[in-house]
Structures are given as structure tokens and as C-alpha cells.
Scaffold this motif. Structure first.
Motif, PDB file in Angstrom:
ATOM      1  N   LYS A  81       4.232   2.762 -14.984  1.00 34.21           N
ATOM      2  CA  LYS A  81       3.253   3.465 -14.177  1.00 34.21           C
ATOM      3  C   LYS A  81       3.007   4.860 -14.776  1.00 34.21           C
ATOM      4  CE  LYS A  81       2.232   0.883 -10.469  1.00 34.21           C
ATOM      5  NZ  LYS A  81       0.842   0.597 -10.012  1.00 34.21           N
ATOM      6  N   TRP A  83       3.167   7.815 -13.614  1.00 32.52           N
ATOM      7  CA  TRP A  83       4.124   8.894 -13.343  1.00 32.52           C
ATOM      8  C   TRP A  83       5.411   8.759 -14.159  1.00 32.52           C
ATOM      9  CZ3 TRP A  83       2.476   5.798  -9.064  1.00 32.52           C
ATOM     10  CH2 TRP A  83       3.318   4.736  -8.762  1.00 32.52           C
ATOM     11  N   ASP A  84       5.602   7.615 -14.818  1.00 33.95           N
ATOM     12  CA  ASP A  84       6.811   7.393 -15.606  1.00 33.95           C
ATOM     13  C   ASP A  84       6.600   7.582 -17.103  1.00 33.95           C
ATOM     14  OD1 ASP A  84       8.655   6.814 -13.584  1.00 33.95           O
ATOM     15  OD2 ASP A  84       8.035   4.717 -13.470  1.00 33.95           O
ATOM     16  N   ARG A 271       4.029   4.963  -3.879  1.00 34.73           N
ATOM     17  CA  ARG A 271       3.473   6.107  -4.613  1.00 34.73           C
ATOM     18  C   ARG A 271       2.125   5.726  -5.223  1.00 34.73           C
ATOM     19  NH1 ARG A 271       6.806   9.573  -9.224  1.00 34.73           N
ATOM     20  NH2 ARG A 271       5.262  11.247  -9.479  1.00 34.73           N
ATOM     21  N   GLU A 273      -1.189   6.526  -8.026  1.00 30.36           N
ATOM     22  CA  GLU A 273      -1.567   7.122  -9.304  1.00 30.36           C
ATOM     23  C   GLU A 273      -2.759   8.081  -9.143  1.00 30.36           C
ATOM     24  OE1 GLU A 273      -0.074   4.044 -12.692  1.00 30.36           O
ATOM     25  OE2 GLU A 273      -1.958   3.512 -11.717  1.00 30.36           O
ATOM     26  N   TRP A 276      -3.789  10.994 -11.548  1.00 29.62           N
ATOM     27  CA  TRP A 276      -4.313  10.628 -12.860  1.00 29.62           C
ATOM     28  C   TRP A 276      -5.658   9.902 -12.762  1.00 29.62           C
ATOM     29  CZ3 TRP A 276       0.750  10.132 -11.278  1.00 29.62           C
ATOM     30  CH2 TRP A 276       1.656  10.997 -11.896  1.00 29.62           C
ATOM     31  N   ASN A 307       2.713  10.591  -2.827  1.00 26.85           N
ATOM     32  CA  ASN A 307       4.110  10.277  -3.119  1.00 26.85           C
ATOM     33  C   ASN A 307       4.679   9.180  -2.221  1.00 26.85           C
ATOM     34  OD1 ASN A 307       4.523  12.071  -5.275  1.00 26.85           O
ATOM     35  ND2 ASN A 307       4.673  13.782  -3.845  1.00 26.85           N
TER      36      ASN A 307
END
Length: 312
Positions: A81, A83-84, A271, A273, A276, A307
């Protein structure tokens, strides 16, 4: 070819299984119950393109173990994802050597630039995925639709042997690999469609057919895509003159039941995205002095959910 498939979910598992079936040395990096099931029973892909079972499946939760058993890899397909991205980039350092190509396949537009400070510019290519699937049980991924394609290219637009080899690997695995001379264009063409779909789906919590039929909501779709195109052009992306027209035509052609991953994540309390997607359009609009009122609104309306349910 040695390939690390990082993020063996609904996108990565499908690509990795096809490449493994074709004879590539693929190691899946996963976690939790999904990893345990893959290690015990293998990885099963089912759905509209038929069934594939990779058993045994090489799988781990630590890329360093791949290096310990065979050194660096030829390719890393990064399917985590958004955020990772940075944390995954740090984790794959041990398997990235001078000839390794890291291909990020996230839905946003900035994954490659976020990886460059971590891995170096030479290691990173640009890429985008065109495949749909989801984990339906640990070790089992269901593919939706028969389409399966991957587009990639060097960030500086040069032709490269590693890009040609990856294209040929995809062909041997039974799906199309497109080596793009300007990979930012297909990445942004996809982004033009994803942003309005994610925006309105997450806002309404309704499938595409419901909001597509509403004039006010369709106007929000049109505004979202137009703003996204404007900031893309300001970034220097060579989008074609009819990019918005083609993007809207694609949205009109999609099935009524279509839901985005962001819409589904919102409904599940996961959560999002969002930073982005609409958030990225807002950020770039401010950078270039371009008004983005539709994306400003979406970002403000949804950011308390970004979140997950615990933050709402």
C-alpha cells in the motif's frame, strides 16, 4: 530470474503466481495468516483467468532471508500500500544490488520518487499495474476480470536491457508487459481515472452506477479529473490532449457495481490512501498555483477517516 514479490495481496500475488508458474524463481514477501497459509499450503489464484496453484510457494516476512539464501535479486515488484512505500524500501535494501530493478506498482504517482532517496536512482523504475484481485482467504486470491497487464519503464526514458527482459518475462508468464519510453504518462493516465472514482465512491459509499446517474455527483467526477489533469501537466507529464475525454469514457464504460479500494476500505474502517489521491492533487495544486476546489473538498471531507475508524 530471481524475483521478490513484496506485498502478496490482490495485485502482487497474481503477478507473482503467473511468473512462478512460468519458471521464474519468485519469493513472496507477505505477513500474518496469509503468509502462514502460503508456507503450509501454497498460493492459490482463482477467478476469471482460471486457477493457478503454486505449491510449494517460497514465502517469507523478511526480505533479508532472501539475501541470506541467494544474495540480491534481479527484480523487486513492490505491491504494498502507498503508506508502506518507504518502510518497504528500507526492508528490501539487502536484496537490491547494482543490477536490481525495483518496480513500484502502487496506484499513486509518487512511489518511484519516494524510493529514490532510499535505494538510489539507478535501482528504481516506474511502473503501474492493470489487474484486479483480492485475498478471499489466507493463501487464496480471487482475480476479477480477465485483464492482466503491467507497464514499466526507466525513469529517464532510456531503453534498458532489464526493461526488455522484464517485458519478455511477462510474455512468458502469459500476460502483457509494456515497456514504456515515458512511464510517467501511463502512470498519470491511470491516476486521472482513479482519483475521481476514489473521490466520489468514498464520499457516497455507493457503487459507480448510483453516483454516475446523478448529475451533481457526475459534475464532481468531471471536476476531479480536470483538476488532476491540470496538476499533471504542470508537473511536466506529456498527457495527450484528449486525456480527460478518454478517462471519462473509461469511467462511463465500467460496470454499475464497481467499487474502489478506497471506498471499500472506508466501509471496512481501514486506513485510506487519501493523502496520495485527492491529497496529492491538492499538494501539487498548491505547489503550482492551480486551484483544486473539488479535491480540496474531498480531502477535507474524508481526512478524519484517513487513518481508519479509530481516528474518525
Amino acid at each position: 530470474m530471481r524475483i521478490a514479490l513484496v506485498g502478496a495481496g490482490g495485485i502482487g500475488a497474481i503477478y507473482g503466481a503467473a511468473l512462478a508458474k512460468a519458471g521464474a524463481d519468485v519469493t513472496f514477501v507477505a505477513r500474518g495468516a496469509h503468509l502462514a497459509a502460503m508456507q503450509q499450503n501454497g498460493l492459490r489464484i482463482e477467478g476469471d483467468r482460471g486457477e493457478t496453484l503454486i505449491c510449494p510457494a517460497q514465502a517469507t516476512d523478511d526480505p533479508a532471508t532472501i539475501a541470506a539464501t541467494g544474495g540480491v535479486v534481479d527484480y523487486v515488484l513492490l505491491c504494498v500500500k502507498l503508506w508502506d512505500v518507504e518502510s518497504a524500501g528500507e526492508q528490501i535494501r539487502p536484496i537490491v544490488g547494482p543490477g536490481t530493478a525495483v518496480v513500484p506498482l502502487q496506484n499513486g504517482v509518487d512511489s518511484a520518487e519516494r524510493l529514490v532517496p532510499i535505494l538510489g536512482r539507478e535501482a528504481v523504475m516506474g511502473g503501474t499495474a492493470f489487474v484486479t484481485g483480492s485475498i478471499v482467504a489466507p493463501g487464496v486470491v480471487r482475480q476479477t476480470g480477465t485483464y492482466q497487464q503491467m507497464t514499466f519503464g526507466e525513469l529517464d526514458g532510456r531503453a534498458s536491457p532489464r526493461g526488455e527482459r522484464l517485458r519478455d518475462l511477462c510474455a512468458a508468464a502469459g500476460f502483457e508487459g509494456i515497456l514504456s519510453p515515458d512511464v510517467r504518462v501511463p502512470i498519470w493516465e491511470k491516476f486521472l481515472v482513479l482519483v475521481p472514482l476514489a473521490n466520489v465512491n468514498a464520499l457516497t459509499r455507493e457503487p459507480l452506477g448510483r453516483y454516475r446517474a446523478d448529475l451533481d455527483l457526475w459534475a464532481l467526477v468531471e471536476a476531479s479529473i480536470s483538476e488532476t489533469e491540470a496538476v499533471g501537466r504542470a508537473e511536466g507529464v506529456a498527457l495527450k490532449p484528449d486525456a480527460v475525454k478518454k478517462g471519462l469514457a473509461m469511467i462511463r464504460s465500467m460496470p454499475d457495481h464497481h467499487m474502489t479500494s478506497m471506498g471499500n476500505d472506508l466501509l471496512r474502517g481501514n486506513r485510506l490512501e487519501l493523502p496520495w489521491f485527492a491529497g496529492k492533487v491538492v499538494e501539487l495544486g498548491r505547489r503550482h498555483g492551480i486551484a483544486t476546489p473539488a479535491n480540496d473538498f474531498v480531502y477535507a471531507a474524508l481526512k478524519l477517516h484517513a487513518n481508519g475508524a479509530q481516528s474518525a
